[in-house]
Structures are given as C-alpha cells and as structure tokens.
Enzyme design. Structure first.
Site, PDB file in Angstrom:
ATOM      1  N   ASP A  10       1.009  -1.341  -0.065  1.00 21.04           N
ATOM      2  CA  ASP A  10      -0.135  -0.068   0.003  1.00 21.04           C
ATOM      3  C   ASP A  10       0.904   1.127   0.044  1.00 21.04           C
ATOM      4  O   ASP A  10       1.891   1.298   0.912  1.00 21.04           O
ATOM      5  CB  ASP A  10      -0.825  -0.096   1.256  1.00 21.04           C
ATOM      6  CG  ASP A  10      -2.034   1.118   1.137  1.00 21.04           C
ATOM      7  OD1 ASP A  10      -3.100   0.674   1.335  1.00 21.04           O
ATOM      8  OD2 ASP A  10      -1.683   2.313   0.960  1.00 21.04           O
ATOM      9  N   ASP A 105      -4.006   2.338  -5.193  1.00 18.34           N
ATOM     10  CA  ASP A 105      -2.669   2.341  -4.547  1.00 18.34           C
ATOM     11  C   ASP A 105      -2.513   1.323  -3.479  1.00 18.34           C
ATOM     12  O   ASP A 105      -1.624   1.184  -2.686  1.00 18.34           O
ATOM     13  CB  ASP A 105      -2.494   3.669  -3.566  1.00 18.34           C
ATOM     14  CG  ASP A 105      -3.032   3.671  -2.177  1.00 18.34           C
ATOM     15  OD1 ASP A 105      -4.181   2.870  -2.141  1.00 18.34           O
ATOM     16  OD2 ASP A 105      -2.484   3.988  -1.456  1.00 18.34           O
ATOM     17  N   GLU A 106      -3.189  -0.035  -3.684  1.00 20.43           N
ATOM     18  CA  GLU A 106      -2.928  -1.267  -2.797  1.00 20.43           C
ATOM     19  C   GLU A 106      -3.326  -2.100  -3.765  1.00 20.43           C
ATOM     20  O   GLU A 106      -4.056  -2.235  -4.683  1.00 20.43           O
ATOM     21  CB  GLU A 106      -3.593  -1.096  -1.601  1.00 20.43           C
ATOM     22  CG  GLU A 106      -5.139  -1.308  -1.711  1.00 20.43           C
ATOM     23  CD  GLU A 106      -5.621  -1.210  -0.372  1.00 20.43           C
ATOM     24  OE1 GLU A 106      -5.628  -2.334   0.305  1.00 20.43           O
ATOM     25  OE2 GLU A 106      -6.749  -0.366   0.025  1.00 20.43           O
TER      26      GLU A 106
HETATM   27  P1  TTP Z   1      -5.461   5.212   1.371  1.00 20.95           P
HETATM   28  O1  TTP Z   1      -4.412   3.814   1.144  1.00 20.95           O
HETATM   29  O2  TTP Z   1      -6.377   4.626   2.424  1.00 20.95           O
HETATM   30  O3  TTP Z   1      -4.725   6.295   2.105  1.00 20.95           O
HETATM   31  P2  TTP Z   1      -3.366   7.114   1.690  1.00 20.95           P
HETATM   32  O4  TTP Z   1      -2.610   6.106   0.604  1.00 20.95           O
HETATM   33  O5  TTP Z   1      -3.374   8.363   1.537  1.00 20.95           O
HETATM   34  O6  TTP Z   1      -2.436   6.857   3.079  1.00 20.95           O
HETATM   35  P3  TTP Z   1      -1.873   5.695   3.808  1.00 20.95           P
HETATM   36  O7  TTP Z   1      -2.127   4.621   2.858  1.00 20.95           O
HETATM   37  O8  TTP Z   1      -0.324   6.197   3.936  1.00 20.95           O
HETATM   38  O9  TTP Z   1      -2.376   5.693   5.164  1.00 20.95           O
HETATM   39  O10 TTP Z   1      -6.016   5.669   0.306  1.00 20.95           O
HETATM   40  C1  TTP Z   1      -5.272   5.764  -1.019  1.00 20.95           C
HETATM   41  C2  TTP Z   1      -5.941   6.836  -1.854  1.00 20.95           C
HETATM   42  O11 TTP Z   1      -7.315   7.068  -2.081  1.00 20.95           O
HETATM   43  C3  TTP Z   1      -5.583   8.320  -0.884  1.00 20.95           C
HETATM   44  O12 TTP Z   1      -4.433   8.935  -1.121  1.00 20.95           O
HETATM   45  C4  TTP Z   1      -6.641   9.210  -1.508  1.00 20.95           C
HETATM   46  C5  TTP Z   1      -7.630   8.163  -1.727  1.00 20.95           C
HETATM   47  N1  TTP Z   1      -9.043   8.088  -0.683  1.00 20.95           N
HETATM   48  C6  TTP Z   1      -9.928   9.213  -0.927  1.00 20.95           C
HETATM   49  O13 TTP Z   1     -10.150   9.634  -1.685  1.00 20.95           O
HETATM   50  N2  TTP Z   1     -11.090   9.179   0.262  1.00 20.95           N
HETATM   51  C7  TTP Z   1     -10.987   8.379   1.290  1.00 20.95           C
HETATM   52  O14 TTP Z   1     -11.824   8.315   2.189  1.00 20.95           O
HETATM   53  C8  TTP Z   1      -9.702   7.517   1.446  1.00 20.95           C
HETATM   54  C9  TTP Z   1      -9.380   6.659   2.656  1.00 20.95           C
HETATM   55  C10 TTP Z   1      -8.847   7.546   0.495  1.00 20.95           C
HETATM   56 MG    MG Z   2      -2.275   4.147   0.916  1.00 23.66          MG
END
Ligand code: TTP
Ligand code: MG
Length: 391
Positions: A10, A105-106
């Site tokens: 991720d 992103d995962e």
């Molecule tokens: P995540 O992987 O949940 O968050 P992140 O990558 O920003 O942070 P981290 O993994 O380091 O905790 O989500 C991936 C992307 O999806 C995030 O950059 C933005 C988008 N997203 C939204 O648009 N709304 C949301 O509520 C969430 C959780 C994520």
């Molecule tokens: Mg992320």
C-alpha cells in the site's frame, strides 16, 4: 490449505505523494488533497506532516483548515494518480503474476514459490519498495503473511515506509493486542456492536467461543472470528480471471452428522447454482472445503466431463467429494463449503444439450424464479427440509 506467502503493498499518502513528485516544493510540508480550503468538501488524503495536526481522509475541509491553517490544499489530479497507479502495478507484476489490485494504491501479491527467485519474501519486499521509490518516487509499505487479512493488517501497522513480516503460527499473537477497529471488514456498526459485547481487541474476539460469535453476529461474525484468529482462505485473484462462486458455513457446534452435512451441502449447492444461472455461466470444476475441529482444512476438487449449471450435477460431485473426505475421518467438522470454478459462457446452445441436462436446467430455472419472488426458503428440496426442522 497449503502454505502460502502473501504480500499486501500500500502506497503511503498516495495522492499527496504523487503531488510531491510533480511539485517538489510540497515535500516535507503539511499538504491535503481535496480541494481548496474555502470550498466545501472533504480531505481525500493528507500528508504525514498534516496528519500530525489531526488531518485525515474524509474530514470536512473546513475542519481541516481550522486544525492546520498553514496546510496547502490541492484540488487533485486523477489522471496523474491513475498513471502512477499503472506504473506501480506494473512493478508488482514483475515479481509475481498473482496480483490483485485493490483500488489505485494497494494490491495483494501471492508470491508463494517465487521467493527462491528473489531470495526471501522479505528480500522481495525490500526490492519492491526500492523500485517503487526509484521509478515512481513514492514510498510503499508492505505486509507479508500466510493470508490476506494478516498481510493487509501488517502493511497498515507498518506505516510509514514500513515492512512487517508475520510468519506462520505467529498470526494470532501478532493480531491479539490490536484494536478491533483495525480489523478489515468490520464496518462502524459491526465495530460498535463488538464493543458493546466487550470486545476491544482482536484477541478478545479471537478468544470468544465461535458459537457465541455466531449466535450474536451471524455468519459474518464467523468470518471476522476467523480473521481475528489469523484464518483467511481467500485467494489472491487477478482481475478478469474467471472467478469462482462459493458458499461456506461455520457450524454453531462441530458435527459428525453425515446427513446434516449432506443437507448443508445441498443448500449451499442450490445457492451456488442459482448464482451461476443468474450470471449465465457454466462451471467445469466443483470443489469442497472441510475444516475439522482442530482447524485442519482440506479442499478437494474435481473437473467435470461436461460443463454444467444444474444443482443436481454440482451436488452429485460435491457429495461424492464430501463422502470421501470425511469417510475415514473421526474428527468433527467445523466448517463446510462448496465452490464451482473454471466458469465459462455456455458453449453449446441450450437446445443442443442432452435431454436430461436441459430438463434439469429448466427445473432449476423455474425454482429460481419462485425463489426470486417468494424468498430462497420458499422451496425446500428433499435433503434441505431437514435443516428447517433442525432450525
Ligand atoms: P489509502 O491507502 O487509504 O490512504 P493513503 O494512501 O492516502 O495513506 P496511507 O495509505 O499512507 O495511510 O487511500 C489511497 C488513496 O485513496 C488516498 O491517497 C486518497 C484516496 N482516498 C480518498 O479519496 N478518500 C478516502 O476516504 C480514502 C481513505 C482514500
Ligand atoms: Mg495508501
């Protein structure tokens, strides 16, 4: 279930990380993607610098600006995020073809058997992190574990720029101290219900007797109870690959009652068959899964001579596999499941099927229609009527 090595990768603060590659002056600063602070809307993601001020995803922008007035707010650029995502997935695909992207992103990566090629799974994870950093300029966090749910929690726990490996046998110990809110699959309502039942950590849930979990939270509770114990049989499924359809049941009490098991299998078959016909697919392979009281799990599969979508054909094979699986075994059964796989569009016109298949198909379809109208339990077949009595 044979031993597997699964990674969950991720990207950290993904949208912000892409922005910081495009605009290096944003690095090291509190940044939030999700529009300008004077607009309505919510934060999509916040940089780790901004998270120190309490900013997080889904927070109203007005709150975000109050908590951190110096933060830089960016509207977001999805074309760039999608491009970065494609590069990320391409890097992962270099390490194993068993790749299941989950959003931008995962992803899960099943690397079972690929370790020797790249050293250990840990070496592989380090190389993935390095390549993502070098080629895209973003930081990735990785969890390695014998199953999906533990890999996912491990990558979450490892952030920021982390790597956690949980080895076989260490799963329950790793999960036990973690807050129940971190268990994937448990939404806010389930989480609240769990807390009301006095469950604060994954260990609390894992230790609860399965029958009380099932009676309080239903079948889904059984799944979460398995997760909390580090048990998760879900496979890493590449997108578009002909998937399988399955049903499984964890019993309130472990059982040796063969007639009961057959009735459960029949009911599961009817559910699976109905899905298959609704999707207008046919299956080439039927499999069963049996988990015994000591948590040992076996699965048995058989390829059919002819593709089918009829309950009768699926059950015949499933029942035979079940009989063989439990015949010589004295252990009680904790969970039973059936699965059809190798799905395809019906290759022959229905009219070309042999008469028996066609009659069964038509009968099943007639039952499907009644069930659609009056509910699944409106019709009981010879074997499943037993379940009604039992309930
Ligand atoms: P995540 O992987 O949940 O968050 P992140 O990558 O920003 O942070 P981290 O993994 O380091 O905790 O989500 C991936 C992307 O999806 C995030 O950059 C933005 C988008 N997203 C939204 O648009 N709304 C949301 O509520 C969430 C959780 C994520
Ligand atoms: Mg992320």
């Amino acid at each position: 279930m044979s031993a597997r090595t699964i990674m969950h990768i991720d990207l950290d603060a993904f949208f912000v990380a892409v922005e910081q590659v495009l605009h290096p002056e944003l690095r090291g600063k509190p940044v939030a993607v999700g529009g300008r602070a004077d607009q309505r809307g919510v934060v999509a993601t916040a940089s780790y610098e901004a998270r120190k001020f309490g900013l997080h995803s889904a927070m109203p922008l007005s709150t975000a600006r109050r908590l951190c007035p110096q933060a830089i707010f960016i509207p977001g650029n999805f074309t760039e995020y999608r491009a970065a995502s494609r590069k990320f997935m391409a890097i992962l695909a270099d390490f194993s073809p068993f790749l299941q992207p989950m959003g931008l992103d995962e992803a899960y990566l099943d690397v079972t058997g690929f370790e020797s090629l790249h050293g250990s799974a840990r070496d592989m994870a380090l190389r993935i992190k390095r390549r993502v950093k070098d080629d895209i300029g973003i930081v990735a966090s990785v969890g390695i574990a014998p199953c999906k749910v533990v890999a996912k929690i491990a990558s979450d726990e490892s952030k920021h720029d982390g790597l956690i490996e949980v080895r076989r046998g260490e799963e329950a110990g790793f999960l036990a101290p973690l807050d129940i809110g971190k268990l994937p699959g448990a939404g806010k309502r389930t989480e609240d219900a769990l807390r009301r039942a006095g469950i604060e950590t994954m260990g609390d849930l894992a230790r609860m007797p399965v029958e009380s979990v099932l009676s309080r939270f239903g079948a889904f509770g059984g799944v979460l109870h398995g997760y909390a114990n580090g048990i998760d049989d879900r496979e890493v499924l590449p997108p578009g690959e002909a998937k399988s359809i399955s049903r499984e049941t964890t019993f309130q009490e472990d059982t040796r009652d063969k007639t009961f098991l057959a009735a459960i299998l029949r009911r599961q078959t009817e559910r699976v068959g109905a899905d298959l016909r609704r999707m207008e697919k046919q299956a080439k392979c039927v499999g069963i899964k049996v988990r015994f009281s000591d948590f040992t799990t076996i699965s048995r599969h058989r390829t059919l001579a002819q593709n089918t979508d009829t309950d009768a054909a699926i059950f015949e094979v499933g029942f035979d596999l079940l009989k063989r699986a439990v015949a010589a075994d004295r252990r009680a059964v904790r969970l039973l499941g059936i699965e059809v796989s190798s799905l395809s569009e019906p290759s022959t016109q229905l009219s070309l099927l042999d008469g028996d298949q066609r009659r069964l198909h038509n009968l099943d379809q007639a039952i499907d229609r009644i069930r659609l109208k009056y509910g699944f339990d409106a019709i009981e077949t010879g074997r499943t009527i037993r379940l009604k009595k039992r309930a």
